[in-house]
Write an enzyme that holds these catalytic residues in place. Structure first.
Site, PDB file in Angstrom:
ATOM      1  N   GLY A   1     -50.823 -64.361  -7.688  1.00  0.00           N
ATOM      2  CA  GLY A   1     -50.566 -62.989  -8.145  1.00  0.00           C
ATOM      3  C   GLY A   1     -49.421 -62.363  -7.386  1.00  0.00           C
ATOM      4  O   GLY A   1     -48.879 -62.958  -6.449  1.00  0.00           O
TER       5      GLY A   1
ATOM      6  N   ASP B   1     -50.907 -65.482  -3.145  1.00  0.00           N
ATOM      7  CA  ASP B   1     -49.436 -65.551  -3.090  1.00  0.00           C
ATOM      8  C   ASP B   1     -48.907 -65.669  -4.519  1.00  0.00           C
ATOM      9  O   ASP B   1     -49.678 -65.786  -5.491  1.00  0.00           O
ATOM     10  CB  ASP B   1     -48.977 -66.746  -2.219  1.00  0.00           C
ATOM     11  CG  ASP B   1     -47.635 -66.480  -1.547  1.00  0.00           C
ATOM     12  OD1 ASP B   1     -46.651 -66.195  -2.275  1.00  0.00           O
ATOM     13  OD2 ASP B   1     -47.563 -66.550  -0.311  1.00  0.00           O
TER      14      ASP B   1
ATOM     15  N   ASP C   1     -55.128 -62.774  45.612  1.00  0.00           N
ATOM     16  CA  ASP C   1     -56.388 -62.066  45.382  1.00  0.00           C
ATOM     17  C   ASP C   1     -56.788 -61.357  46.677  1.00  0.00           C
ATOM     18  O   ASP C   1     -56.770 -61.961  47.746  1.00  0.00           O
ATOM     19  CB  ASP C   1     -57.490 -63.052  44.979  1.00  0.00           C
ATOM     20  CG  ASP C   1     -58.741 -62.307  44.560  1.00  0.00           C
ATOM     21  OD1 ASP C   1     -58.671 -61.487  43.630  1.00  0.00           O
ATOM     22  OD2 ASP C   1     -59.799 -62.507  45.203  1.00  0.00           O
TER      23      ASP C   1
ATOM     24  N   ARG D   1     -46.623 -61.697   8.808  1.00  0.00           N
ATOM     25  CA  ARG D   1     -45.172 -61.752   8.539  1.00  0.00           C
ATOM     26  C   ARG D   1     -44.843 -61.286   7.121  1.00  0.00           C
ATOM     27  O   ARG D   1     -44.038 -61.896   6.418  1.00  0.00           O
ATOM     28  CB  ARG D   1     -44.652 -63.172   8.761  1.00  0.00           C
ATOM     29  CG  ARG D   1     -44.585 -63.514  10.226  1.00  0.00           C
ATOM     30  CD  ARG D   1     -43.933 -64.839  10.431  1.00  0.00           C
ATOM     31  NE  ARG D   1     -44.740 -65.929   9.924  1.00  0.00           N
ATOM     32  CZ  ARG D   1     -44.275 -67.133   9.642  1.00  0.00           C
ATOM     33  NH1 ARG D   1     -43.000 -67.378   9.786  1.00  0.00           N
ATOM     34  NH2 ARG D   1     -45.078 -68.080   9.219  1.00  0.00           N
TER      35      ARG D   1
HETATM   36  C1  LIG Z   1     -42.502 -64.564   5.358  1.00  0.00           C
HETATM   37  S1  LIG Z   1     -43.656 -65.358   4.385  1.00  0.00           S
HETATM   38  C2  LIG Z   1     -45.127 -65.301   5.335  1.00  0.00           C
HETATM   39  C3  LIG Z   1     -46.070 -66.399   5.042  1.00  0.00           C
HETATM   40  C4  LIG Z   1     -47.402 -66.388   5.774  1.00  0.00           C
HETATM   41  N1  LIG Z   1     -48.076 -65.139   5.670  1.00  0.00           N
HETATM   42  C5  LIG Z   1     -47.244 -66.799   7.204  1.00  0.00           C
HETATM   43  O1  LIG Z   1     -47.343 -65.964   8.107  1.00  0.00           O
HETATM   44  O2  LIG Z   1     -47.028 -67.987   7.425  1.00  0.00           O
HETATM   45  C6  LIG Z   1     -43.944 -64.175   3.093  1.00  0.00           C
HETATM   46  C7  LIG Z   1     -44.890 -64.645   2.032  1.00  0.00           C
HETATM   47  O3  LIG Z   1     -45.099 -63.567   1.134  1.00  0.00           O
HETATM   48  C8  LIG Z   1     -45.108 -64.089  -0.180  1.00  0.00           C
HETATM   49  N2  LIG Z   1     -44.738 -63.037  -1.144  1.00  0.00           N
HETATM   50  C9  LIG Z   1     -43.546 -62.436  -1.268  1.00  0.00           C
HETATM   51  N3  LIG Z   1     -43.588 -61.522  -2.236  1.00  0.00           N
HETATM   52  C10 LIG Z   1     -44.832 -61.552  -2.744  1.00  0.00           C
HETATM   53  C11 LIG Z   1     -45.497 -60.826  -3.754  1.00  0.00           C
HETATM   54  N4  LIG Z   1     -44.853 -59.887  -4.450  1.00  0.00           N
HETATM   55  N5  LIG Z   1     -46.787 -61.102  -4.004  1.00  0.00           N
HETATM   56  C12 LIG Z   1     -47.446 -62.062  -3.295  1.00  0.00           C
HETATM   57  N6  LIG Z   1     -46.853 -62.774  -2.306  1.00  0.00           N
HETATM   58  C13 LIG Z   1     -45.579 -62.514  -2.037  1.00  0.00           C
HETATM   59  C14 LIG Z   1     -44.090 -65.182  -0.123  1.00  0.00           C
HETATM   60  O4  LIG Z   1     -44.242 -66.092  -1.196  1.00  0.00           O
HETATM   61  C15 LIG Z   1     -44.348 -65.794   1.226  1.00  0.00           C
HETATM   62  O5  LIG Z   1     -45.316 -66.795   1.127  1.00  0.00           O
END
Ligand SMILES: C[S@@+](CC[C@H](N)C(=O)[O-])C[C@H]1O[C@@H](n2cnc3c(N)ncnc32)[C@H](O)[C@@H]1O
Length: 693
Positions: A585, A560, A113, A602
């Site tokens: 959904g 999800d 510093d 993610r």
């Molecule tokens: C890579 S994981 C990420 C999970 C969470 N967001 C995390 O960061 O821990 C992707 C998520 O997207 C969901 N997913 C994939 N296709 C989907 C869809 N068409 N509609 C809703 N969710 C979906 C999966 O079931 C999964 O839980």
């Protein structure tokens, strides 16, 4: 006037730099080379400190400190005590953060510093132009002092996996006299923008050099780092006089106790100005522990006076007599680069006999053996070695007891345990094995930050995919069919959710990453003005719970696929917040729940640009102006040269791809979202917040 002054100043300074770097190479490199193989960290974002230390060949990582420079100056008797305490707190904050956030313990952390003092006042960085003017006009025509406080923290992992922090600190003072400066000149300088990020409002190494009449003392101290004294201190730490046989674990070279900061002490808790040193002072009134004491082992003596490391020969040979950087000697890059300076010649030195060569070789070995290390971790984790050790009465077991518990052969278990010790996953005292702090943190199956789920996912799913990497590269496709005998047109339905136990394993993997990174993502931005959030593809809800915890005014809907929602109950925390609700959904087909904040953690990296646009346009439609999207992913560096974690993950991707923060920003912009903030969390996931226009 300004341009002329600048060119003079630059010429003078580049001259100083040439002299400095050549002299320091000769004098200091043996000291710097003592740090080879150690993880040295500079806890400062200052480009000037970085340049000074890089110029002497020090290899280090930069981890800027998060310590807020808010110590109360009135509590310090002298300005240098304030600078030293700030440097120490900056370095300790990084030293204590790294084992948890970066999952590695540095050997040495350097903090610094710099303050400028005049008329009994401490001048730090100006907050605006007026402030810069006030500072500079106060300095005009007068001599002032520049103090840099430096703290060197030696981090030493003890047998019980706690970390000892040993602090060596010192300061350097340099006197600088400013010429009488006209207001015109001051404002011209202020308007150049240079004063704003510099203590005292000037940078001596650039335009600010024209303000200076004389400098008494270390010039680099004024730039921001007292290199000369730093190297002397390193010399004392790593080769103290008569240090060849140092073996006491707690004494300084003078034989008295060294300054040790207990691990539990929070970075800012040491009262400013409090006497933290126990040992007798060196010539600058500071304590100097030896490296042998710091690491509990003896340091080898480096090159003697007459010996010069080969790396130094290489460096010197790049400097021609007129100070220009140009190669000398042979032009064949494969041939040894010999200098014309007789005493420094070293012939027949092979690459792997140099310090630099050894470092490259050990990096190569690390890469070649990387897959073995991963598999040791996966196997020990799958066989519950860490849980077994934890559940024994004393936390320790001998190999044969572990073998019995995990129902494996004695010979194989012993080899596995020994390999784990070598990787820092276990520790051994005599015949007893125990978990290290890192394993206790991340590898117990019921730990709050357990990575077990993700490790098993890597073992069962990612590993088989990577065994077909060559085909994946040749064909540019993922290798699910080769690895698992089934193609995966829809990644989730065909691969991750094809069978109950596979789905559970995938969910555990997502859960563990979300638990480790969720808090940093949830607290990345101020969301206090929003009432509702929707975590799209929220999987087990771990991230949604972190958002609810971090934002007391926020209700979070976790959205999800139905087959995921039906199993999310397995992961419900015992103290589940009722502000988190679950909706089933398909985010490509169904209407999205209404929300102020849409979280995509993610998600986007898994999908093609086309699908990403479908999803983003649905979100944009659901958003009112002022609503926002928070995307959390591994952000690639803008030049796509790292981080390797992101680039390695991309190798087994299906239709998706990894992107940089600006690529995510552009994607969102095309749907009417303006990027408000980007946050590199230094955890597993970064985050970007984009607001609907
Ligand atoms: C890579 S994981 C990420 C999970 C969470 N967001 C995390 O960061 O821990 C992707 C998520 O997207 C969901 N997913 C994939 N296709 C989907 C869809 N068409 N509609 C809703 N969710 C979906 C999966 O079931 C999964 O839980």
């Amino acid at each position: 006037m300004l341009a002329h002054a600048f060119s003079c100043s630059a010429t003078r300074n580049s001259f100083v730099w040439k002299i400095c770097s050549e002299v320091t190479m000769v004098l200091m490199n043996p000291v710097i080379s003592k740090l080879t193989g150690k993880l040295v960290v500079l806890a400062s974002a200052s480009p000037r400190r970085l340049e000074i230390l890089t110029n002497v060949g020090l290899r280090f990582e930069v981890v800027p400190s998060w310590f807020k420079e808010t110590l109360d100056k009135r509590l310090f008797k002298t300005p240098h005590e304030y600078a030293v305490e700030t440097a120490k707190q900056k370095a300790l904050e990084v030293a204590k953060r790294m084992p948890f956030k970066h999952l590695k313990t540095p050997d040495i952390v350097i903090g610094a510093d710099t303050v400028v003092t005049v008329d009994g006042l401490i001048l730090e960085k100006p907050v605006d132009k007026q402030d810069a003017y006030r500072m500079l006009s106060r300095l005009s025509g007068k001599e002032h002092s520049v103090f840099t406080g430096v703290a060197i923290i030696l981090c030493h992992e003890k047998e019980d996996e706690e970390i000892d922090y040993q602090v060596i600190d010192f300061y350097e003072e340099t006197k600088v006299k400013f010429a009488d400066l006209s207001d015109d000149l001051l404002w011209e300088y202020i308007n150049s923008g240079e004063p704003m990020d510099k203590a005292g409002g000037y940078g001596i190494q650039a335009l600010g050099g024209m303000l200076v009449e004389y400098v008494h003392g270390d010039f680099l101290n004024v730039v921001g780092f007292p290199l000369n004294q730093f190297c002397k201190k390193l010399g004392l730490i790593f080769s103290p006089p008569g240090s060849l046989t140092h073996n006491s674990a707690q004494t300084s070279p003078q034989g008295s106790p060294v300054d040790t900061v207990p691990p539990a002490e929070p970075a800012a808790s040491s009262p400013p100005g409090s006497p933290i040193h126990n040992g007798p002072p060196d010539s600058q009134g500071q304590n100097i522990p030896s490296a042998s004491t710091a690491h509990g082992k003896q340091e080898e003596r480096g090159c003697g006076e007459g010996e010069v490391p080969w790396t130094l020969v290489n460096n010197l040979s790049k400097c021609s007599e007129n100070g220009e950087d140009e190669p000398q000697g042979t032009s064949d890059p494969a041939a040894p680069n010999l200098t014309s300076r007789g005493t420094m010649q070293m012939q027949n030195v092979r690459e792997n006999e140099t310090e630099d060569g050894k470092e490259k070789l050990s990096k190569m070995i690390e890469l070649m053996d990387g897959f073995k290390a991963s598999k040791v971790l996966f196997t020990a984790s799958k066989l519950h070695v860490f849980d077994v050790l934890r559940s024994s009465k004393t936390g320790e077991l001998q190999a044969e007891d572990v073998a019995q518990e995990i129902k494996a052969s004695m010979k194989g278990t012993e080899r596995l345990l020994e390999a784990c010790v070598s990787l820092g996953l276990l520790q051994r005292t005599g015949k007893e094995y125990a978990n290290t702090a890192m394993s206790r943190h991340f590898l117990l199956s019921d730990g709050p930050l357990s990575l077990q789920g993700y490790i098993q996912h890597c073992n069962e799913l990612v590993w088989p995919l990577f065994t077909h990497l060559e085909t994946a590269v040749r064909e540019g496709t993922n290798q699910h069919e080769k690895a698992f005998g089934k193609s995966s047109d829809n990644l989730f339905q065909d691969a991750y959710y094809s069978r109950h136990e596979v789905k559970l394993r995938f969910m555990k993997a997502m859960h563990s990453i979300a638990k480790v990174s969720g808090r940093d993502v949830a607290t990345a931005f101020d969301l206090s003005k929003y009432k509702t959030a929707c975590d799209l593809g929220g999987c087990t809800g771990a991230m949604a719970y972190e958002f609810a915890k971090a934002h007391p005014g926020l209700s979070v809907t976790m959205f999800d696929l139905p087959e995921v929602i039906e199993m999310s109950g397995h992961f419900r925390p015992h103290d589940a917040d009722d502000r988190v609700s679950f909706v089933a959904g398909d985010f490509f087909k169904d209407e999205l729940p209404k929300a102020d904040v849409y979280i995509l953690a993610r998600i986007l990296h898994d999908w093609s640009d086309e699908k990403v646009h479908i999803l983003l346009s649905k979100i944009a439609k659901a958003c009112n102006p002022g609503c926002c999207v928070l995307v959390s992913e591994i952000f690639l560096d803008e030049d796509r040269k790292g981080p390797s974690r992101g680039l390695l993950q991309a190798l087994s991707m299906t239709e998706g791809r990894q992107r940089s923060a600006s690529e995510y920003s552009l994607l969102l912009k095309s749907h009417g979202f303006t990027t408000a903030q980007v946050k590199h969390t230094h955890n597993l996931l970064d985050a970007i917040l984009c607001v609907a226009e």
